[in-house]
Design a protein around this motif. Structure first.
Motif, PDB file in Angstrom:
ATOM      1  N   THR A   6       8.744  18.943   1.986  1.00 59.77           N
ATOM      2  CA  THR A   6       8.259  18.274   0.796  1.00 59.77           C
ATOM      3  C   THR A   6       6.973  17.573   1.123  1.00 59.77           C
ATOM      4  O   THR A   6       6.665  17.298   2.268  1.00 59.77           O
ATOM      5  N   HIS A   7       6.226  17.263   0.092  1.00 67.05           N
ATOM      6  CA  HIS A   7       4.969  16.566   0.291  1.00 67.05           C
ATOM      7  C   HIS A   7       5.083  15.096  -0.087  1.00 67.05           C
ATOM      8  O   HIS A   7       4.113  14.462  -0.479  1.00 67.05           O
ATOM      9  N   LEU A   8       6.304  14.546   0.046  1.00 66.93           N
ATOM     10  CA  LEU A   8       6.491  13.136  -0.242  1.00 66.93           C
ATOM     11  C   LEU A   8       6.347  12.328   1.029  1.00 66.93           C
ATOM     12  O   LEU A   8       6.710  12.772   2.112  1.00 66.93           O
ATOM     13  N   ARG A   9       5.856  11.127   0.892  1.00 68.99           N
ATOM     14  CA  ARG A   9       5.634  10.292   2.054  1.00 68.99           C
ATOM     15  C   ARG A   9       6.937   9.681   2.544  1.00 68.99           C
ATOM     16  O   ARG A   9       7.867   9.448   1.782  1.00 68.99           O
ATOM     17  N   LYS A  57      -3.119  16.787  -5.056  1.00 65.01           N
ATOM     18  CA  LYS A  57      -2.329  18.019  -5.078  1.00 65.01           C
ATOM     19  C   LYS A  57      -2.699  18.915  -3.898  1.00 65.01           C
ATOM     20  O   LYS A  57      -1.824  19.406  -3.172  1.00 65.01           O
ATOM     21  N   ASN A  58      -4.000  19.127  -3.692  1.00 64.12           N
ATOM     22  CA  ASN A  58      -4.429  19.989  -2.594  1.00 64.12           C
ATOM     23  C   ASN A  58      -4.192  19.331  -1.237  1.00 64.12           C
ATOM     24  O   ASN A  58      -3.920  20.018  -0.241  1.00 64.12           O
ATOM     25  N   PHE A  59      -4.281  17.996  -1.189  1.00 65.68           N
ATOM     26  CA  PHE A  59      -4.041  17.297   0.072  1.00 65.68           C
ATOM     27  C   PHE A  59      -2.604  17.495   0.541  1.00 65.68           C
ATOM     28  O   PHE A  59      -2.357  17.873   1.689  1.00 65.68           O
ATOM     29  N   THR A 114       2.011   9.761   7.317  1.00 62.14           N
ATOM     30  CA  THR A 114       0.682  10.163   6.849  1.00 62.14           C
ATOM     31  C   THR A 114       0.344   9.443   5.562  1.00 62.14           C
ATOM     32  O   THR A 114       1.238   9.037   4.808  1.00 62.14           O
ATOM     33  N   GLU A 115      -0.946   9.293   5.339  1.00 62.12           N
ATOM     34  CA  GLU A 115      -1.413   8.588   4.144  1.00 62.12           C
ATOM     35  C   GLU A 115      -2.783   9.118   3.757  1.00 62.12           C
ATOM     36  O   GLU A 115      -3.612   9.423   4.618  1.00 62.12           O
ATOM     37  N   LEU A 116      -2.997   9.232   2.453  1.00 62.08           N
ATOM     38  CA  LEU A 116      -4.301   9.628   1.914  1.00 62.08           C
ATOM     39  C   LEU A 116      -5.058   8.374   1.512  1.00 62.08           C
ATOM     40  O   LEU A 116      -4.557   7.567   0.724  1.00 62.08           O
ATOM     41  N   ARG A 117      -6.266   8.214   2.036  1.00 61.14           N
ATOM     42  CA  ARG A 117      -7.083   7.045   1.726  1.00 61.14           C
ATOM     43  C   ARG A 117      -8.403   7.489   1.105  1.00 61.14           C
ATOM     44  O   ARG A 117      -8.869   8.599   1.352  1.00 61.14           O
ATOM     45  N   TYR A 118      -8.986   6.585   0.317  1.00 63.51           N
ATOM     46  CA  TYR A 118     -10.204   6.908  -0.423  1.00 63.51           C
ATOM     47  C   TYR A 118     -11.357   6.032   0.055  1.00 63.51           C
ATOM     48  O   TYR A 118     -11.206   4.817   0.207  1.00 63.51           O
ATOM     49  N   ARG A 119     -12.499   6.694   0.269  1.00 70.90           N
ATOM     50  CA  ARG A 119     -13.736   5.953   0.534  1.00 70.90           C
ATOM     51  C   ARG A 119     -14.385   5.520  -0.770  1.00 70.90           C
ATOM     52  O   ARG A 119     -14.956   4.442  -0.876  1.00 70.90           O
ATOM     53  N   LYS A 120     -14.294   6.387  -1.791  1.00 71.08           N
ATOM     54  CA  LYS A 120     -14.791   6.084  -3.132  1.00 71.08           C
ATOM     55  C   LYS A 120     -13.697   6.456  -4.120  1.00 71.08           C
ATOM     56  O   LYS A 120     -12.972   7.414  -3.916  1.00 71.08           O
ATOM     57  N   GLN A 121     -13.600   5.688  -5.188  1.00 75.70           N
ATOM     58  CA  GLN A 121     -12.541   5.918  -6.168  1.00 75.70           C
ATOM     59  C   GLN A 121     -12.995   6.981  -7.174  1.00 75.70           C
ATOM     60  O   GLN A 121     -13.920   6.754  -7.946  1.00 75.70           O
TER      61      GLN A 121
END
Length: 326
Positions: free
Chosen positions: A161-164, A110-112, A92-99
């Protein structure tokens, strides 16, 4: 709840895509109780039926704070290990549309990760129930097989854990279409692999947060410096205004006072004006003298610098001069 499955559609490049709509329940006090989710799944053409499936799921959660800033990419790799055994690996990965800026980004991450941990804990629980139901059904249908051959089912307890996972950069950054050779390589090596999750030593998000904190520190230092310079400038302007007002007040004394009536008063007025003129002249002499001294010191420094450069050039050979020139 409210799950809607759209049919699979085959694209021109051979991949298949479908869209799933559903509603999830949130426990975060800063978010609403429920949120709608749009999940776009892509099954790559390199997937082989009954052997290996590689599916990317782009998950966009609506109705949550800053939902238009980010989205989630989940990669499900389902591989056949034996006749009655498969392995599911999720990246899994968190990606951003806007920075976003630093505080908002840390809040989102944190919430993700907390929400993702709950989601996959629930997925693991449901898979465990399905596995237990399947095994009970198999044992009930074929009691002889139960004695002769135990089903090779193995699960590993994982720390939530919430580590990738370590292969995240390999398979998700950027997400690429796996080839037939990659799928075959995964099928060959997955049976002997026992690694399901690994905690990396350093997280890339930590480096990013550290760089953001350094940037904020530099900006704060520059702002403080600007405030100090503005205060110094204000003080100088105030002193200049005060000096100008004092000089104007002294010059206006002659207009405010009555004119001298006797020779003694005229002589006293002329004497006071002469004293003021002499004091101002003395101040200008001191200022000019200090300026001349500073110019002389600058002249001596420049002469010493010239002599030092000349002696260094004289002591070096022409070859070194030519190299230094080039």
């Amino acid at each position: 709840s409210d799950i809607i499955f759209h049919p699979w559609k085959k694209e021109e490049n051979g991949n298949q895509t479908r869209v799933i709509l559903y509603t999830i329940t949130l426990t975060n006090p800063l978010a609403p109780k429920t949120a709608t989710v749009t999940e776009t799944q892509t099954m790559y053409k390199a997937s082989q039926e009954s052997e290996c499936y590689v599916i990317d799921a782009e998950v966009l959660t609506h109705d949550v704070p800053y939902h238009d800033y980010f989205y989630t990419i989940n990669r499900y790799t389902l591989t056949r290990v034996a006749r009655n055994k498969s392995r599911l690996r999720v990246s899994t990965e968190l990606r951003y549309r806007k920075q976003p800026w630093g505080l908002v980004k840390s809040f989102i991450e944190k919430n993700f990760w907390s929400g993702l941990e709950d989601y996959f804990r629930h997925l693991e629980s449901e898979l465990t129930k399905t596995e237990s139901t399947y095994l009970a059904e198999v044992h009930r249908q074929s009691p002889k097989e139960k004695v002769s051959k135990q089903p090779a089912v193995r699960r590993r307890k994982r720390a939530h854990t919430h580590l990738r996972v370590p292969h995240l950069e390999e398979v998700l950054s950027p997400v690429t279409t796996p080839t037939d050779e990659e799928v075959a390589h995964r099928i060959k090596h997955v049976a002997g692999s026992t690694q399901t999750r690994h905690i990396p030593e350093e997280s890339p998000s930590g480096f990013h947060l550290q760089s953001v904190s350094k940037l904020l520190l530099v900006i704060s230092f520059v702002l403080v410096l600007l405030v100090i310079l503005n205060m110094m400038l204000f003080y100088k302007l105030w002193m200049l205004e005060y000096t100008t007002q004092t000089l104007t007040a002294w010059q206006g004394l002659r207009l405010q006072e009555r004119l001298p009536q006797s020779q003694a008063e005229w002589a006293q007025l002329l004497e006071s004006q002469q004293k003021y003129h002499d004091s101002e002249l003395q101040k200008w002499r001191e200022i000019i003298k200090s300026s001349v001294m500073l110019l002389d010191q600058m002249k001596d420094s420049l002469i010493n610098l010239q002599n030092g450069i000349g002696s260094r050039d004289f002591g070096s050979d022409p070859e070194e001069k030519r190299k230094r020139f080039h």
